[in-house]
Design a protein around this motif. Structure first.
Motif, PDB file in Angstrom:
ATOM      1  N   ARG A  81       0.827  -1.204   0.000  1.00 31.85           N
ATOM      2  CA  ARG A  81       0.000   0.000   0.000  1.00 31.85           C
ATOM      3  C   ARG A  81       0.868   1.264   0.000  1.00 31.85           C
ATOM      4  N   ILE A  82       1.903   1.234   0.805  1.00 30.06           N
ATOM      5  CA  ILE A  82       2.768   2.421   0.865  1.00 30.06           C
ATOM      6  C   ILE A  82       3.519   2.581  -0.455  1.00 30.06           C
ATOM      7  N   ASN A  83       4.048   1.467  -0.975  1.00 31.06           N
ATOM      8  CA  ASN A  83       4.838   1.584  -2.205  1.00 31.06           C
ATOM      9  C   ASN A  83       4.018   2.090  -3.388  1.00 31.06           C
ATOM     10  N   GLU A  84       2.745   1.790  -3.381  1.00 30.58           N
ATOM     11  CA  GLU A  84       1.903   2.315  -4.462  1.00 30.58           C
ATOM     12  C   GLU A  84       1.815   3.833  -4.433  1.00 30.58           C
ATOM     13  N   ALA A  85       2.053   4.410  -3.273  1.00 35.54           N
ATOM     14  CA  ALA A  85       1.946   5.873  -3.135  1.00 35.54           C
ATOM     15  C   ALA A  85       3.302   6.559  -3.218  1.00 35.54           C
ATOM     16  N   MET A  86       4.354   5.774  -3.526  1.00 32.51           N
ATOM     17  CA  MET A  86       5.711   6.324  -3.470  1.00 32.51           C
ATOM     18  C   MET A  86       6.302   6.550  -4.856  1.00 32.51           C
ATOM     19  N   ALA A  87       7.363   7.366  -4.887  1.00 30.19           N
ATOM     20  CA  ALA A  87       8.144   7.551  -6.107  1.00 30.19           C
ATOM     21  C   ALA A  87       8.952   6.275  -6.333  1.00 30.19           C
ATOM     22  N   ASN A  88       9.346   6.032  -7.588  1.00 26.28           N
ATOM     23  CA  ASN A  88       9.953   4.728  -7.873  1.00 26.28           C
ATOM     24  C   ASN A  88      11.327   4.535  -7.242  1.00 26.28           C
ATOM     25  N   ASN A  89      11.991   5.599  -6.834  1.00 25.30           N
ATOM     26  CA  ASN A  89      13.330   5.382  -6.264  1.00 25.30           C
ATOM     27  C   ASN A  89      13.404   5.579  -4.750  1.00 25.30           C
ATOM     28  N   ILE A  90      12.244   5.666  -4.138  1.00 31.04           N
ATOM     29  CA  ILE A  90      12.184   5.561  -2.683  1.00 31.04           C
ATOM     30  C   ILE A  90      11.168   4.457  -2.430  1.00 31.04           C
ATOM     31  N   SER A  91      11.587   3.318  -1.858  1.00 34.64           N
ATOM     32  CA  SER A  91      10.568   2.290  -1.659  1.00 34.64           C
ATOM     33  C   SER A  91      10.780   1.521  -0.371  1.00 34.64           C
ATOM     34  N   VAL A  92       9.643   1.077   0.171  1.00 39.47           N
ATOM     35  CA  VAL A  92       9.639   0.403   1.468  1.00 39.47           C
ATOM     36  C   VAL A  92       9.992  -1.065   1.273  1.00 39.47           C
ATOM     37  N   THR A  93      10.918  -1.598   2.092  1.00 37.90           N
ATOM     38  CA  THR A  93      11.307  -3.003   1.979  1.00 37.90           C
ATOM     39  C   THR A  93      10.951  -3.806   3.219  1.00 37.90           C
ATOM     40  N   ASP A  94      10.624  -3.141   4.321  1.00 39.26           N
ATOM     41  CA  ASP A  94      10.214  -3.896   5.506  1.00 39.26           C
ATOM     42  C   ASP A  94       9.310  -3.020   6.372  1.00 39.26           C
ATOM     43  N   PHE A  95       8.467  -3.685   7.168  1.00 41.13           N
ATOM     44  CA  PHE A  95       7.468  -3.004   7.987  1.00 41.13           C
ATOM     45  C   PHE A  95       7.306  -3.835   9.257  1.00 41.13           C
ATOM     46  N   ILE A  96       7.730  -3.308  10.392  1.00 38.11           N
ATOM     47  CA  ILE A  96       7.710  -4.079  11.644  1.00 38.11           C
ATOM     48  C   ILE A  96       6.939  -3.320  12.708  1.00 38.11           C
ATOM     49  N   ILE A  97       5.984  -4.004  13.335  1.00 33.82           N
ATOM     50  CA  ILE A  97       5.282  -3.384  14.459  1.00 33.82           C
ATOM     51  C   ILE A  97       6.147  -3.592  15.700  1.00 33.82           C
ATOM     52  N   LEU A  98       6.596  -2.513  16.296  1.00 30.40           N
ATOM     53  CA  LEU A  98       7.513  -2.615  17.436  1.00 30.40           C
ATOM     54  C   LEU A  98       6.753  -3.017  18.697  1.00 30.40           C
ATOM     55  N   PRO A  99       7.392  -3.852  19.544  1.00 32.94           N
ATOM     56  CA  PRO A  99       6.749  -4.178  20.823  1.00 32.94           C
ATOM     57  C   PRO A  99       6.585  -2.915  21.668  1.00 32.94           C
ATOM     58  N   GLU A 100       5.575  -2.901  22.468  1.00 30.20           N
ATOM     59  CA  GLU A 100       5.314  -1.800  23.400  1.00 30.20           C
ATOM     60  C   GLU A 100       6.597  -1.472  24.169  1.00 30.20           C
ATOM     61  N   GLY A 101       6.900  -0.206  24.263  1.00 37.90           N
ATOM     62  CA  GLY A 101       8.042   0.199  25.087  1.00 37.90           C
ATOM     63  C   GLY A 101       9.390   0.162  24.386  1.00 37.90           C
ATOM     64  N   SER A 102       9.430  -0.148  23.078  1.00 35.37           N
ATOM     65  CA  SER A 102      10.706  -0.157  22.354  1.00 35.37           C
ATOM     66  C   SER A 102      11.266   1.259  22.273  1.00 35.37           C
ATOM     67  N   LYS A 103      12.598   1.336  22.254  1.00 33.86           N
ATOM     68  CA  LYS A 103      13.218   2.645  22.050  1.00 33.86           C
ATOM     69  C   LYS A 103      13.133   3.002  20.572  1.00 33.86           C
ATOM     70  N   ASN A 104      13.067   4.292  20.267  1.00 29.37           N
ATOM     71  CA  ASN A 104      12.948   4.653  18.860  1.00 29.37           C
ATOM     72  C   ASN A 104      14.265   4.495  18.118  1.00 29.37           C
ATOM     73  N   ALA A 105      14.143   4.452  16.807  1.00 31.46           N
ATOM     74  CA  ALA A 105      15.285   4.129  15.946  1.00 31.46           C
ATOM     75  C   ALA A 105      16.461   5.077  16.184  1.00 31.46           C
ATOM     76  N   MET A 106      16.151   6.328  16.416  1.00 29.86           N
ATOM     77  CA  MET A 106      17.209   7.310  16.596  1.00 29.86           C
ATOM     78  C   MET A 106      18.002   7.007  17.864  1.00 29.86           C
ATOM     79  N   ALA A 107      17.318   6.457  18.872  1.00 24.37           N
ATOM     80  CA  ALA A 107      17.977   6.218  20.156  1.00 24.37           C
ATOM     81  C   ALA A 107      18.842   4.959  20.154  1.00 24.37           C
ATOM     82  N   VAL A 108      18.477   3.967  19.336  1.00 21.73           N
ATOM     83  CA  VAL A 108      19.198   2.685  19.421  1.00 21.73           C
ATOM     84  C   VAL A 108      20.317   2.558  18.391  1.00 21.73           C
TER      85      VAL A 108
END
Lengths: 244, 625
Positions: A81-108
């Protein structure tokens, strides 16, 4: 819920800056009809954090962002669904629902992998010369540099922040026509220690006695890692595999 | 990877390289080898400004709906890239295909303000196309000019092959058909221009000769080619709810000025303010239907992902179904994180209600545009806004919690005297008094009143087209006088005054009513390095003064001079619908301080009824009087 999304940024999208990329995702997620959670106030905005800003001119196949959603579908459906709305050279390759309480990507975030290539048509060392000189460069006891910040200058040792290097032979260059593979670097990245590949290349050129021309190098980010090691032992895992 | 016209090294050496890469969301992709007509559409300013323009998006969508046309975009390269392209002799390219513009069939400029004229020359030059129309070869693109400045195209007539006078929806399809036919038959450039000149709305400057009197005024304006028309009629789209509108606008990577969905609710204006060219040349008022607007608003938000929508028109408060439309947008999209950006509305109970719903009262400000400081002068300019309306609106808003007010005025309006100028200071003070008259518990600190003045530039096709523009010295004197008067007011500490600089305005004044001789000065100024004249950091007044002096172009003649009815004006050959007789009548009413009725209240017989639609007919049963 917080969702971590892995994406690529290739081709001409390498010229899109960090803040523009953030706005791009805000709009792309709205086009894809994600059930976004908005901040409160008169100018509500979706809650998106990009793990590590990628410099203008760099390509990547290992970018991450965290976004807050009220609800979502199965990851495979969401990726489509996301890739259908994206430009061809930016595309999503993975989608993970983080467990409750996970630290954000910037922090880890702790490290990043880069593949450096040479652009054709520029003067540089021969591949063999480069390899000899780079070994000498890395085999120094320390690689002292002056790191300039807005406030001060301080001396630091680059060597412990270069986690790994490897010369490249058959690196897949399908998206980088006209580039000659050079070297793979794994570098400290994040809030504690952060070095950019440009800094390593510039310091190397100085060591090798050649002038540093940033346009000689094409840099591709391959992956971003978090550190799940105990104590001083490093155990790097990609940001999308941290909870497996 | 899509190929780019510029190397990585160049793109990484310039500011905001994403301006030049194309490939934005909703960009139209076609195979250029499979179309008959390649059209390069240019807004001659930087990308962020040009991409914010609705007109181009409408035409881009309309042209690309044709299978035989590929319309692409280009903008002025910023000064950093401009320099590199000249050094390396790189031809300017269109964003979509990244192909050189010189290989296209058409290069079309939308000309929105006079101060972009040197950027037109910049784009031609960087494209490696001759600056003068007469020097162009068979294989060069046909250079088209359109947009508001073309209602006096003469200062740039030598640079443009044909002007399109009017609304793009009207005759572009016909123009393309003629071009295609001519190309197929092996016709020449001249043959195409002759055929084009037979279409209403098309003006080919090379088909007319101008001679001058000894006093420098125009002696004659005559056609030299039988294919040309005596008068060129402005063309319009009359069915605003059944026409082209881009439901998938391009979404730029770079943050542009209008980073939002723009909904044009109507075209034209009923007000007839005598200083306003748009209010005349876009007559008659034509509304889009509520259903049409609701539908396209939803589609555009869905297809762009924009988080904001704004309404566009000359006077949104006059749109007959504004309340229904605004409440619909708030109800339908407000809950989905979409901001509704309101245009300047007449301040009344409705405006205050919607403003309180969509804006943070603490941060937003009220805007009034009285334009003149006294009722006398507001009558001269036919600005139907009274002091009572302003004070009542301000009081209601202050009670509602606002404490910031913006006031827009012009200095140098015809018949203006120092009492009128002082009236600006007095009006600002009266508004402040309204605030301080409220009980203390209803106030939130000090009121902020921002007064700003611009320098009035008389424009073609307005009742003031015959009026002298104020001289720079008088304008500056009035500005200083006003500053002094504001400093004398009781509430001077609550009033801030800012003003527009005189230098660009006087040049605008020369261009606005200039003739073909002005073109030589534009050429010289460009050759001496002028581009981006609308950007204060790049504007170089001394170069312009030299270019004018070298070509015997003076502000005294072009700007600061009253004209007679009998004088041939450079734009007299254009028929915009509103007649010269009406404009003269209205000019004389203005000198007698008499107002003219607005189109909703009655018909002043301006001539726009000739288009056979819009408000002239909607509210009067279609009777031509």
């Amino acid at each position: 819920m917080i969702v971590r999304i892995k994406f690529t940024k290739t081709g001409s999208s390498k010229f899109v800056g960090h803040l523009d990329l953030l706005r791009y995702f805000q709009k792309a997620f709205r086009r894809a009809k994600l059930d976004l959670t908005y901040s409160q106030g008169f100018n509500p905005h979706p809650l998106i954090t990009i793990a590590a800003p990628l410099g203008v001119g760099l390509t990547s196949e290992g970018e991450y962002l965290d976004v807050t959603l009220n609800s979502c579908d199965e990851p495979a459906i969401m990726i489509d669904r996301i890739n259908e709305a994206m430009a061809n050279n930016i595309s999503v390759t993975d989608f993970i629902i983080l467990p409750e309480g996970s630290k954000n990507a910037m922090a880890v975030i702790a490290a990043a992998d880069y593949n450096i290539s040479l652009r054709e048509g520029y003067d540089f060392l021969s591949i063999n010369d480069f390899r000899d000189k780079f070994r000498d460069f890395y085999n120094q006891d320390s690689i002292m540099i002056i790191k300039k910040t807005k406030k001060s200058e301080k001396e630091m040792d680059l060597k412990p922040l270069i986690y790994k290097y490897e010369f490249l032979d058959n690196y897949d260059l399908s998206q980088n026509d006209g580039y000659i593979p050079l070297i793979h670097l794994q570098l400290a990245t994040g809030s504690a220690n952060n070095i950019k590949p440009e800094l390593v290349l510039e310091t190397f050129c100085e060591f090798a006695g050649i002038s540093y021309n940033p346009f000689v190098f094409a840099t591709h980010r391959v992956e971003l890692y978090g550190d799940i090691g105990k104590g001083k032992e490093r155990d790097l895992v990609p940001l999308n595999k941290m909870n497996n | 990877m899509n190929k780019l016209a510029l190397s990585d090294e160049i793109l990484l050496s310039v500011d905001k390289p994403a301006r030049y890469i194309g490939n934005e969301i909703n960009m139209v992709k076609k195979d250029p080898s499979k179309v008959d007509i390649r059209f390069a559409m240019c807004f001659p300013d930087v990308y962020e400004i040009g991409m914010s323009h609705l007109g181009i998006q409408i035409l881009y969508d309309m042209f690309n709906k044709r299978e035989d046309v590929y319309c692409e975009r280009l903008y002025s390269p910023w000064v950093d890239l401009d320099k590199l392209m000249r050094e390396k002799n790189i031809p300017l390219f269109a964003l979509e295909s990244q192909d050189p513009v010189k290989d296209f069939d058409f290069l079309g400029f939308t000309i929105q303000y006079e101060m972009c004229y040197t950027n037109i020359l910049q784009v031609l030059d960087l494209s490696h196309i001759s600056l003068f129309s007469k020097d162009r070869r068979e294989e060069d693109p046909i250079v088209i000019g359109g947009g508001p400045c073309t209602y006096n195209p003469e200062p740039i007539a030598d640079f443009i092959d044909l002007f399109y006078l009017g609304e793009g929806e009207a005759v572009y399809n016909e123009l393309f058909d003629i071009y295609k036919e001519n190309k197929k038959n092996g016709g020449t450039r001249l043959e195409f221009l002759e055929k084009a000149a037979s279409i209403d709305g098309i003006y080919v400057p090379a088909f007319y000769d101008v001679t001058y009197n000894e006093d420098k005024t125009i002696k004659s304006f005559t056609k030299n080619n039988p294919a040309a028309k005596d008068k060129v009629k402005r063309v319009v789209e009359m069915d605003m709810s059944n026409t082209y509108y881009p439901t998938k606008p391009i979404v730029p990577y770079v943050q542009v000025t209008q980073d939002r969905v723009v909904l044009e609710i109507q075209r034209g204006c009923i007000r007839g303010c005598r200083f306003c060219q748009a209010g005349i040349v876009y007559r008659p008022l034509r509304e889009r239907s509520l259903d049409f607007l609701k539908d396209i608003a939803g589609q555009m938000l869905k297809n762009t992902g924009h988080e904001e929508i704004s309404l566009s028109s000359l006077s949104s408060s006059d749109y007959s179904q504004l309340q229904e439309l605004v409440y619909y947008l708030i109800d339908e999209f407000g809950s989905k994180g979409v901001n509704i950006s309101l245009p300047s509305l007449r301040i009344d109970a409705f405006a205050l209600d919607v403003m309180s719903k969509v804006q943070d009262i603490k941060k937003s400000s009220l805007t009034f545009a009285p334009e003149a400081g006294t009722q006398r002068l507001r009558d001269v300019i036919n600005k139907g806004l009274t002091e009572e309306e302003i004070l009542n609106g301000a009081r209601d808003a202050f009670i509602g919690g606002w404490n910031k007010v913006k006031l827009y005025f012009m200095l140098g309006l015809p018949t203006e005297n120092f009492d009128d100028v002082e009236g600006i200071a007095n009006l600002a003070d009266k508004i402040a008094r309204e605030y301080y008259d409220l009980p203390k518990e209803n106030r939130k600190g000090r009121v902020n009143i921002n007064v700003s003045t611009s320098y009035f530039v008389p424009k073609p096709f307005t009742p003031f087209q015959w009026s002298a523009m104020e001289t720079v010295d008088n304008y500056l004197e009035k500005q200083r006088f006003l500053k002094g008067k504001i400093d004398e007011q009781l509430n001077r500490k609550s009033i801030r005054y800012s003003w527009h600089d005189a230098e660009t305005s006087i040049i605008e004044g020369i261009f606005a009513r200039g003739d073909r001789r002005v073109g030589k000065a534009i050429y010289d100024a460009y050759k001496s390095g002028c581009i981006y004249d609308s950007w204060s950091e790049h504007f170089d007044f001394d170069k312009w003064l030299k270019a004018f002096a070298d070509n015997d172009i003076s502000a005294e003649f072009y700007a600061n001079r009253d004209r007679d009815f009998d004088e041939i004006l450079p734009w007299d050959f254009i028929d915009v619908g509103v007649t010269k007789e009406f404009l003269w009548r209205d000019y004389n009413r203005s000198l007698k301080e008499k107002t003219t009725i607005n189109c909703a209240a009655g018909c002043a017989n301006c001539g726009a009824k000739v288009f056979g639609g819009g408000i002239c007919f909607d509210r009067q049963g279609g009777q031509v009087q």
